[in-house]
Design an enzyme around this catalytic site. Sequence first.
Site, PDB file in Angstrom:
ATOM      1  N   GLY A 112     -59.575  19.604  99.488  1.00  0.00           N
ATOM      2  CA  GLY A 112     -58.413  20.197  98.826  1.00  0.00           C
ATOM      3  C   GLY A 112     -58.717  21.489  98.082  1.00  0.00           C
ATOM      4  O   GLY A 112     -58.054  22.507  98.276  1.00  0.00           O
ATOM      5  N   GLY A 155     -62.034  13.571 101.692  1.00  0.00           N
ATOM      6  CA  GLY A 155     -62.958  12.439 101.794  1.00  0.00           C
ATOM      7  C   GLY A 155     -63.346  12.134 103.233  1.00  0.00           C
ATOM      8  O   GLY A 155     -64.513  11.842 103.529  1.00  0.00           O
ATOM      9  N   LYS A 208     -69.449  16.687  90.620  1.00  0.00           N
ATOM     10  CA  LYS A 208     -70.518  15.720  90.373  1.00  0.00           C
ATOM     11  C   LYS A 208     -71.438  15.489  91.556  1.00  0.00           C
ATOM     12  O   LYS A 208     -70.982  15.341  92.681  1.00  0.00           O
ATOM     13  CB  LYS A 208     -69.899  14.372  89.995  1.00  0.00           C
ATOM     14  CG  LYS A 208     -69.283  14.382  88.626  1.00  0.00           C
ATOM     15  CD  LYS A 208     -68.774  13.002  88.304  1.00  0.00           C
ATOM     16  CE  LYS A 208     -68.330  12.923  86.854  1.00  0.00           C
ATOM     17  NZ  LYS A 208     -67.661  11.658  86.599  1.00  0.00           N
ATOM     18  N   ARG A 217     -51.119  20.711 105.286  1.00  0.00           N
ATOM     19  CA  ARG A 217     -51.235  19.433 106.001  1.00  0.00           C
ATOM     20  C   ARG A 217     -49.983  19.124 106.824  1.00  0.00           C
ATOM     21  O   ARG A 217     -50.072  18.508 107.880  1.00  0.00           O
ATOM     22  CB  ARG A 217     -51.495  18.288 105.021  1.00  0.00           C
ATOM     23  CG  ARG A 217     -52.950  18.151 104.661  1.00  0.00           C
ATOM     24  CD  ARG A 217     -53.163  16.998 103.725  1.00  0.00           C
ATOM     25  NE  ARG A 217     -54.572  16.629 103.655  1.00  0.00           N
ATOM     26  CZ  ARG A 217     -55.057  15.763 102.787  1.00  0.00           C
ATOM     27  NH1 ARG A 217     -54.262  15.153 101.930  1.00  0.00           N
ATOM     28  NH2 ARG A 217     -56.341  15.476 102.789  1.00  0.00           N
TER      29      ARG A 217
HETATM   30  C1  3PG Z   1     -56.776  12.767 100.768  1.00  0.00           C
HETATM   31  O1  3PG Z   1     -55.994  13.484 100.133  1.00  0.00           O
HETATM   32  O2  3PG Z   1     -58.015  12.905 100.704  1.00  0.00           O
HETATM   33  C2  3PG Z   1     -56.212  11.769 101.721  1.00  0.00           C
HETATM   34  O3  3PG Z   1     -54.838  11.936 101.858  1.00  0.00           O
HETATM   35  C3  3PG Z   1     -56.573  10.376 101.317  1.00  0.00           C
HETATM   36  O4  3PG Z   1     -56.006  10.051 100.085  1.00  0.00           O
HETATM   37  P1  3PG Z   1     -56.648   8.906  99.180  1.00  0.00           P
HETATM   38  O5  3PG Z   1     -57.966   9.432  98.693  1.00  0.00           O
HETATM   39  O6  3PG Z   1     -55.665   8.661  98.072  1.00  0.00           O
HETATM   40  O7  3PG Z   1     -56.855   7.695 100.048  1.00  0.00           O
END
Ligand code: 3PG
Length: 391
Positions: A346, A369, A193, A36
């Site tokens: 990730g 997300g 899930k 990142r």
């Molecule tokens: C992630 O790692 O998906 C983003 O950096 C967002 O992080 P968060 O889900 O803690 O908002």
Amino acid sequence: MKYLQMENLSLAGKRVMIRADLNVPVHEGKVTSDARIRAALPGMRRALDQGAAVILLSHLGRPKEGVFSEEDSLAPVAERLQELLGEPVRLERDWLEGISIQPGEVVLCENVRFNVGEGKNDPQLAGKLAELCDVFVMDAFGTAHRAQASTEGVIRQARLACAGPLLHGELDALRKSLLEPERPLLAIVGGSKVSTKLEVLDSLLDKVDSLIVGGGIANTFIAASGFEVGKSLFEQDLLSEAQRMIRKAHDQGGSIPIPQDVVVASEFSASAEARVRKVGEVRPDEMILDIGPLTAIQYSEIIAGAGSIIWNGPVGVFEFPAFQAGTRSVAEAIGRSSAFSIAGGGDTLAAIDQFGVSDEISYISTGGGAFLEFVEGKTLPAVAALVARAS
Ligand code: 3PG
Ligand code: MG
């Protein structure tokens, strides 16, 4: 979707604040994956090359607001960023009330989530952020699905707000793969899930020709097809949802293939003995931790036949060597394919790294997300704010 872009602005001598997503894994004070950070460099370099004073914002983890914690400090990020950027990076602990900076300098502000009001998108906090810069650059694609002070609120109040090259590149690649995909379009969605990915699975079904599910999600679909899953992670209360999705896929002329064979163990552990079982022959005291070799071949064939591939989530517990073969074979099949492939999340990025296929994936998203929400067809709040500013 129209918004102002960084590349169209002249930044010389300006205070340019770039919101990046430098939320990277850190272990014992060291960044363990800098993907990142590397992805965020072009925007920073552009500002520096033009002679701007560069103020960087990011979050790390999910700290409690209003308290500094060493654990969530960006110090390890600052260190790695400085190496990658080849320029001094000054980490500022207290920056909200003012930053002293000259053109050509880079200041990384300590974790934005230490600020009270960040999570709730407090307009007063957003206003303070806006006051600190002449130009605000939203370049944190990975956090664009969060309407927070440093991602959305500040865009509404900054003198000038634009999209950075990473955010723009991500949106462009995702749009390309989703809106005008080469067919057949295949999505591979793994993870633990169904419940957390229910919406995305459902909306993907309207877009894709095939959907491969993996991990705990696959276990729920295996159970929904009437097979024993033993002690596997699965969601009993979502069996009828899974059945509905299988029917929906079928009615639309597509499919959600169920694994023919699986790799099981008696416990969730790296040292557990791995056994291959036909689906339907899993014993009550066993748990499914990977797809089996026949399924790996079947999935590789589906992948080979795809025109476009969207991948989020491993198909097995690839962190354990005995249960990594399925995810490895999926990663390698995507790598071999000439389809336009896009991957995000990730775990997926970790798998891509581990199996050495990163050069073979057409586009690797920095979003987890955010990637999924975009795929679902949701509008990302930070992007909506940029569009609103431009109209
Ligand atoms: C992630 O790692 O998906 C983003 O950096 C967002 O992080 P968060 O889900 O803690 O908002
Ligand atoms: Mg390829």
